[in-house]
Write a protein that holds these residues in place. Sequence first.
Motif, PDB file in Angstrom:
ATOM      1  N   VAL A  86       7.081 -26.205  71.907  1.00  0.00           N
ATOM      2  CA  VAL A  86       8.157 -26.048  72.891  1.00  0.00           C
ATOM      3  C   VAL A  86       7.761 -26.805  74.152  1.00  0.00           C
ATOM      4  CG1 VAL A  86       9.465 -24.440  74.325  1.00  0.00           C
ATOM      5  CG2 VAL A  86       8.876 -23.823  71.959  1.00  0.00           C
ATOM      6  N   ASP A 138      15.198 -18.800  70.988  1.00  0.00           N
ATOM      7  CA  ASP A 138      16.472 -19.097  71.640  1.00  0.00           C
ATOM      8  C   ASP A 138      16.194 -19.512  73.081  1.00  0.00           C
ATOM      9  OD1 ASP A 138      18.972 -19.297  72.690  1.00  0.00           O
ATOM     10  OD2 ASP A 138      19.611 -17.263  72.225  1.00  0.00           O
ATOM     11  N   PRO A 139      16.046 -20.809  73.343  1.00  0.00           N
ATOM     12  CA  PRO A 139      15.719 -21.268  74.697  1.00  0.00           C
ATOM     13  C   PRO A 139      16.797 -20.953  75.723  1.00  0.00           C
ATOM     14  CG  PRO A 139      16.265 -23.120  73.266  1.00  0.00           C
ATOM     15  CD  PRO A 139      16.162 -21.920  72.391  1.00  0.00           C
ATOM     16  N   HIS A 144      15.775 -16.712  76.388  1.00  0.00           N
ATOM     17  CA  HIS A 144      14.472 -16.444  75.779  1.00  0.00           C
ATOM     18  C   HIS A 144      14.012 -15.012  75.989  1.00  0.00           C
ATOM     19  CE1 HIS A 144      13.019 -17.337  79.887  1.00  0.00           C
ATOM     20  NE2 HIS A 144      11.909 -16.704  79.568  1.00  0.00           N
ATOM     21  N   THR A 145      14.486 -14.357  77.038  1.00  0.00           N
ATOM     22  CA  THR A 145      14.068 -12.977  77.278  1.00  0.00           C
ATOM     23  C   THR A 145      14.641 -12.043  76.216  1.00  0.00           C
ATOM     24  OG1 THR A 145      13.884 -13.350  79.667  1.00  0.00           O
ATOM     25  CG2 THR A 145      14.113 -11.074  78.921  1.00  0.00           C
ATOM     26  N   GLU A 178      13.059 -20.076  63.816  1.00  0.00           N
ATOM     27  CA  GLU A 178      12.658 -21.132  64.753  1.00  0.00           C
ATOM     28  C   GLU A 178      13.413 -22.409  64.406  1.00  0.00           C
ATOM     29  OE1 GLU A 178       8.738 -23.874  65.843  1.00  0.00           O
ATOM     30  OE2 GLU A 178       8.757 -22.593  64.073  1.00  0.00           O
ATOM     31  N   LEU A 181       5.211 -21.830  70.000  1.00  0.00           N
ATOM     32  CA  LEU A 181       5.328 -22.249  71.398  1.00  0.00           C
ATOM     33  C   LEU A 181       4.595 -23.555  71.662  1.00  0.00           C
ATOM     34  CD1 LEU A 181       4.908 -18.895  73.390  1.00  0.00           C
ATOM     35  CD2 LEU A 181       7.019 -20.075  72.763  1.00  0.00           C
ATOM     36  N   GLY A 201      10.132 -15.888  73.379  1.00  0.00           N
ATOM     37  CA  GLY A 201      11.516 -16.151  72.983  1.00  0.00           C
ATOM     38  C   GLY A 201      11.928 -17.600  73.121  1.00  0.00           C
ATOM     39  N   LYS A 202      11.136 -18.416  73.834  1.00  0.00           N
ATOM     40  CA  LYS A 202      11.512 -19.821  74.026  1.00  0.00           C
ATOM     41  C   LYS A 202      11.512 -20.611  72.729  1.00  0.00           C
ATOM     42  CE  LYS A 202      10.356 -20.423  78.897  1.00  0.00           C
ATOM     43  NZ  LYS A 202       9.556 -21.170  79.892  1.00  0.00           N
ATOM     44  N   ALA A 217      12.993 -12.677  72.880  1.00  0.00           N
ATOM     45  CA  ALA A 217      11.638 -12.109  72.810  1.00  0.00           C
ATOM     46  C   ALA A 217      11.689 -10.610  72.541  1.00  0.00           C
ATOM     47  CB  ALA A 217      10.891 -12.389  74.116  1.00  0.00           C
ATOM     48  N   GLN A 242       8.429 -28.153  77.855  1.00  0.00           N
ATOM     49  CA  GLN A 242       9.176 -27.613  78.981  1.00  0.00           C
ATOM     50  C   GLN A 242       9.457 -28.697  80.021  1.00  0.00           C
ATOM     51  OE1 GLN A 242       7.732 -23.204  79.462  1.00  0.00           O
ATOM     52  NE2 GLN A 242       5.919 -24.474  79.388  1.00  0.00           N
ATOM     53  N   ASP A 276       6.953 -15.328  77.235  1.00  0.00           N
ATOM     54  CA  ASP A 276       7.827 -16.459  76.917  1.00  0.00           C
ATOM     55  C   ASP A 276       8.002 -16.713  75.428  1.00  0.00           C
ATOM     56  OD1 ASP A 276       8.688 -17.216  79.417  1.00  0.00           O
ATOM     57  OD2 ASP A 276       7.186 -18.778  79.716  1.00  0.00           O
TER      58      ASP A 276
END
Length: 369
Positions: A233, A280-281, A284-285, A136, A230, A276-277, A288, A235, A274
């Motif tokens: 994170v 790696d933003p 993220h998919t 992270e 998260l 993975g955000k 994850a 958005q 979500d």
Amino acid sequence: MPDARTRSQIALLAARLMYDRSESEYFTAKRKAARQLGLENRTRPGDLPSNAEIRDQIQSLANLYEGDSRTHNLRAMRLEALRLMRLLSPFRPHLIGSTLTGHTRRGSDIDLHLFSDHPSAVTTLLDDENLPHTLERKRILKHNQERIFTHIHLQTRFHIELTLYDTSKINYPFKSSITGKLIERASIAELEALLKSEDPDIDLDTAPDEDRFTDTFDRFDLYKTLLEPLEHVKQKPLYHPEGDALYHSLQAFELAREQVSYDEDFITAALLHDVGKAIDPHDHTAAALDALQGSITDRIEFLIRHHMDAHAIHTRTLGHRAHQRLQSSEHYSDLLLLGEIDRSARTPGIQVCTLPQALSYLRSLDTEE
């Protein structure tokens, strides 16, 4: 200014929020406690109890509720820390935080500082030892300057957070956010001396193996490790006016539970889509799916892999062939529902369950099978 009694009430309620892990940050817990006591508009930041006052209250709660088991748990955490520090000895590890000071509570983390100019050197060593982990990078704005912190999270019987610094920081005077003083920290030799002082008969050459990393894989612990970051994170308000990614994920969980209350796979996908955000933003998919590999079913994997495609279907921007491939899947209708939930889970200010409550619900579904 609140009187001493009111200040103590705020400290105790904030401590309960943190002990129950409803809140993880001292300042947020203080403000929430003041709000719940109806004091939010009558207190300034300087009037709130200090972090040290809250920490003392947390320790009192731990002593009250955990009793003798807390002492045994602290010893096990220190032995776990020693085992990992020996493994990571090339990176000059130091134990910090409650595992060192003794201010542990139920669910406390083991916190280590490592020093390396190349984070990949640490992750490679962990890979070689078959220790699952997530990386992270956290951006924090402090004194109008942005700082980037690199953390590695591991889940054994305890949650372990490694904070990485470059080698120039080995002798850096780190200060505690709780006391404002230099943090207490222990090298391998200093931790060994601490354990010996508490139990002169302990055999440190074999004792860590008695409390070795558990071989039992608990996917819910992994989910917790991936979901917790998260909260930090933030958005884009244009697309996510509700706030941080954890709040969004918990909204999605609640909506999925309302729609299909006993469908463990679908509810799990809604909660995890979500994660993975925080890793790696930019993709993220993929992040994850890499982090969740081996811990989810094929159906959950499909839903997370294609949850962004569900939005493209909704906006009619997905290519015809790609859409046809998805339509041929037995999980197509589930994917459309997940997309609908993902778009709906963006409401500011609504009440949602906590992360521990969400994971407890999923555990209950897993038990029922």
